[in-house]
Write a protein that holds these residues in place. Structure first.
Motif, PDB file in Angstrom:
ATOM      1  N   MET A   1       0.842  -1.165   0.000  1.00 35.54           N
ATOM      2  CA  MET A   1       0.000   0.000   0.000  1.00 35.54           C
ATOM      3  C   MET A   1       0.895   1.237   0.000  1.00 35.54           C
ATOM      4  SD  MET A   1      -3.026   0.822   2.616  1.00 35.54           S
ATOM      5  CE  MET A   1      -2.947   2.369   3.442  1.00 35.54           C
ATOM      6  N   GLN A   2       0.640   2.138  -0.917  1.00 34.55           N
ATOM      7  CA  GLN A   2       1.428   3.361  -1.018  1.00 34.55           C
ATOM      8  C   GLN A   2       0.612   4.534  -0.479  1.00 34.55           C
ATOM      9  OE1 GLN A   2       2.661   4.309  -4.962  1.00 34.55           O
ATOM     10  NE2 GLN A   2       3.602   6.234  -4.385  1.00 34.55           N
ATOM     11  N   LEU A   3       1.186   5.244   0.478  1.00 34.24           N
ATOM     12  CA  LEU A   3       0.509   6.410   1.030  1.00 34.24           C
ATOM     13  C   LEU A   3       0.854   7.638   0.202  1.00 34.24           C
ATOM     14  CD1 LEU A   3       1.117   5.895   4.848  1.00 34.24           C
ATOM     15  CD2 LEU A   3      -0.952   5.417   3.550  1.00 34.24           C
ATOM     16  N   ASN A   4      -0.126   8.496   0.012  1.00 32.38           N
ATOM     17  CA  ASN A   4       0.078   9.731  -0.731  1.00 32.38           C
ATOM     18  C   ASN A   4       0.400  10.835   0.281  1.00 32.38           C
ATOM     19  OD1 ASN A   4       0.225  11.624  -2.701  1.00 32.38           O
ATOM     20  ND2 ASN A   4      -1.981  11.704  -3.101  1.00 32.38           N
ATOM     21  N   VAL A   5       1.662  10.904   0.687  1.00 38.48           N
ATOM     22  CA  VAL A   5       2.098  11.857   1.696  1.00 38.48           C
ATOM     23  C   VAL A   5       3.080  12.822   1.059  1.00 38.48           C
ATOM     24  CG1 VAL A   5       3.266  12.124   3.918  1.00 38.48           C
ATOM     25  CG2 VAL A   5       1.826  10.122   3.502  1.00 38.48           C
ATOM     26  N   ARG A   6       2.854  14.107   1.285  1.00 36.55           N
ATOM     27  CA  ARG A   6       3.766  15.111   0.750  1.00 36.55           C
ATOM     28  C   ARG A   6       4.732  15.540   1.836  1.00 36.55           C
ATOM     29  NH1 ARG A   6       0.114  19.712  -1.982  1.00 36.55           N
ATOM     30  NH2 ARG A   6      -0.539  19.933   0.157  1.00 36.55           N
ATOM     31  N   GLU A   7       5.902  15.905   1.409  1.00 38.72           N
ATOM     32  CA  GLU A   7       6.872  16.476   2.331  1.00 38.72           C
ATOM     33  C   GLU A   7       6.381  17.871   2.718  1.00 38.72           C
ATOM     34  OE1 GLU A   7       9.706  15.197   3.659  1.00 38.72           O
ATOM     35  OE2 GLU A   7       9.173  13.296   2.730  1.00 38.72           O
ATOM     36  N   LEU A   8       6.566  18.237   3.971  1.00 36.30           N
ATOM     37  CA  LEU A   8       6.127  19.545   4.431  1.00 36.30           C
ATOM     38  C   LEU A   8       6.776  20.663   3.631  1.00 36.30           C
ATOM     39  CD1 LEU A   8       4.300  20.943   6.416  1.00 36.30           C
ATOM     40  CD2 LEU A   8       6.142  20.902   8.078  1.00 36.30           C
ATOM     41  N   ALA A   9       7.999  20.476   3.219  1.00 34.52           N
ATOM     42  CA  ALA A   9       8.698  21.491   2.433  1.00 34.52           C
ATOM     43  C   ALA A   9       8.039  21.727   1.075  1.00 34.52           C
ATOM     44  CB  ALA A   9      10.157  21.085   2.234  1.00 34.52           C
ATOM     45  N   ASP A  10       7.255  20.759   0.599  1.00 33.71           N
ATOM     46  CA  ASP A  10       6.585  20.879  -0.692  1.00 33.71           C
ATOM     47  C   ASP A  10       5.208  21.535  -0.611  1.00 33.71           C
ATOM     48  OD1 ASP A  10       8.746  19.575  -1.844  1.00 33.71           O
ATOM     49  OD2 ASP A  10       7.805  17.599  -1.689  1.00 33.71           O
ATOM     50  N   VAL A  11       4.721  21.793   0.604  1.00 32.28           N
ATOM     51  CA  VAL A  11       3.390  22.351   0.780  1.00 32.28           C
ATOM     52  C   VAL A  11       3.489  23.880   0.750  1.00 32.28           C
ATOM     53  CG1 VAL A  11       1.371  22.469   2.283  1.00 32.28           C
ATOM     54  CG2 VAL A  11       2.725  20.364   2.187  1.00 32.28           C
ATOM     55  N   PRO A  12       2.754  24.535  -0.143  1.00 29.64           N
ATOM     56  CA  PRO A  12       2.794  25.996  -0.217  1.00 29.64           C
ATOM     57  C   PRO A  12       2.289  26.629   1.089  1.00 29.64           C
ATOM     58  CG  PRO A  12       1.617  25.078  -2.101  1.00 29.64           C
ATOM     59  CD  PRO A  12       1.857  23.952  -1.141  1.00 29.64           C
ATOM     60  N   SER A  13       2.863  27.765   1.441  1.00 30.35           N
ATOM     61  CA  SER A  13       2.498  28.427   2.697  1.00 30.35           C
ATOM     62  C   SER A  13       1.004  28.756   2.757  1.00 30.35           C
ATOM     63  CB  SER A  13       3.327  29.694   2.891  1.00 30.35           C
ATOM     64  OG  SER A  13       3.103  30.599   1.826  1.00 30.35           O
ATOM     65  N   VAL A  14       0.410  29.163   1.637  1.00 28.93           N
ATOM     66  CA  VAL A  14      -1.015  29.495   1.648  1.00 28.93           C
ATOM     67  C   VAL A  14      -1.843  28.278   2.049  1.00 28.93           C
ATOM     68  CG1 VAL A  14      -1.424  29.058  -0.814  1.00 28.93           C
ATOM     69  CG2 VAL A  14      -2.881  30.674   0.423  1.00 28.93           C
ATOM     70  N   GLU A  15      -1.419  27.095   1.674  1.00 33.17           N
ATOM     71  CA  GLU A  15      -2.142  25.882   2.046  1.00 33.17           C
ATOM     72  C   GLU A  15      -1.989  25.587   3.538  1.00 33.17           C
ATOM     73  OE1 GLU A  15      -2.321  21.156   0.911  1.00 33.17           O
ATOM     74  OE2 GLU A  15      -1.559  22.552  -0.593  1.00 33.17           O
ATOM     75  N   VAL A  16      -0.795  25.768   4.063  1.00 34.85           N
ATOM     76  CA  VAL A  16      -0.562  25.547   5.493  1.00 34.85           C
ATOM     77  C   VAL A  16      -1.408  26.520   6.311  1.00 34.85           C
ATOM     78  CG1 VAL A  16       1.149  25.609   7.351  1.00 34.85           C
ATOM     79  CG2 VAL A  16       1.762  24.625   5.135  1.00 34.85           C
ATOM     80  N   ILE A  17      -1.384  27.798   5.936  1.00 34.01           N
ATOM     81  CA  ILE A  17      -2.143  28.820   6.659  1.00 34.01           C
ATOM     82  C   ILE A  17      -3.643  28.544   6.550  1.00 34.01           C
ATOM     83  CG2 ILE A  17      -2.719  31.277   6.745  1.00 34.01           C
ATOM     84  CD1 ILE A  17       0.207  31.751   5.652  1.00 34.01           C
ATOM     85  N   SER A  18      -4.108  28.204   5.364  1.00 32.67           N
ATOM     86  CA  SER A  18      -5.533  27.923   5.154  1.00 32.67           C
ATOM     87  C   SER A  18      -5.983  26.717   5.969  1.00 32.67           C
ATOM     88  CB  SER A  18      -5.835  27.690   3.680  1.00 32.67           C
ATOM     89  OG  SER A  18      -5.579  28.852   2.936  1.00 32.67           O
ATOM     90  N   ARG A  19      -5.181  25.684   5.986  1.00 34.52           N
ATOM     91  CA  ARG A  19      -5.531  24.487   6.765  1.00 34.52           C
ATOM     92  C   ARG A  19      -5.585  24.799   8.255  1.00 34.52           C
ATOM     93  NH1 ARG A  19      -3.001  18.962   4.338  1.00 34.52           N
ATOM     94  NH2 ARG A  19      -3.761  19.232   2.202  1.00 34.52           N
ATOM     95  N   ALA A  20      -4.632  25.607   8.731  1.00 30.64           N
ATOM     96  CA  ALA A  20      -4.637  26.000  10.139  1.00 30.64           C
ATOM     97  C   ALA A  20      -5.905  26.791  10.453  1.00 30.64           C
ATOM     98  CB  ALA A  20      -3.392  26.812  10.478  1.00 30.64           C
TER      99      ALA A  20
END
Length: 109
Positions: A1-20
């Motif tokens: 089973m392969q998990l679809n996990v992104r590295e935190l460094a690859d996540v745009p800041s707008v996405e991190v802020i929006s998710r928070a």
């Protein structure tokens, strides 16, 4: 089973802020009892906790609004809805400008 996990460094800041912001909104709504038919009787209702979450959300939104682009409007609308719901839920409403997060957003009526 392969998990679809992104590295935190690859996540745009707008996405991190929006998710928070969405996490804070969801938690505040739960603490206001908004997910229940009768918010006043909701077992998760805790206005002190809701105040803290809404204030944290207001601080995040106010400080990051310039980076949110098209997400800014809906997130601000959600924040204002929570601020109004808090005011309506309070037995003794705060004075204008003294409600949760209003030191960052200004008074919400």
């Amino acid at each position: 089973m392969q998990l679809n996990v992104r590295e935190l460094a690859d996540v745009p800041s707008v996405e991190v802020i929006s998710r928070a912001a969405v996490m804070l909104m969801s938690a505040a709504a739960e603490k206001l009892g908004l997910s229940h038919d009768d918010p006043d009787a909701a077992p998760s209702r805790d206005l002190d906790e809701a105040r803290r979450l809404i204030t944290a959300l207001a601080g995040l939104v106010t400080s990051a609004v310039e980076y949110l682009g098209p997400h800014a409007g809906p997130i601000r609308d959600g924040l204002q809805s929570l601020q109004r719901a808090f005011r309506e839920s309070s037995a003794v409403p705060d004075a204008p400008g003294q409600g949760p997060g209003e030191k960052y957003t200004g008074p919400v009526y």
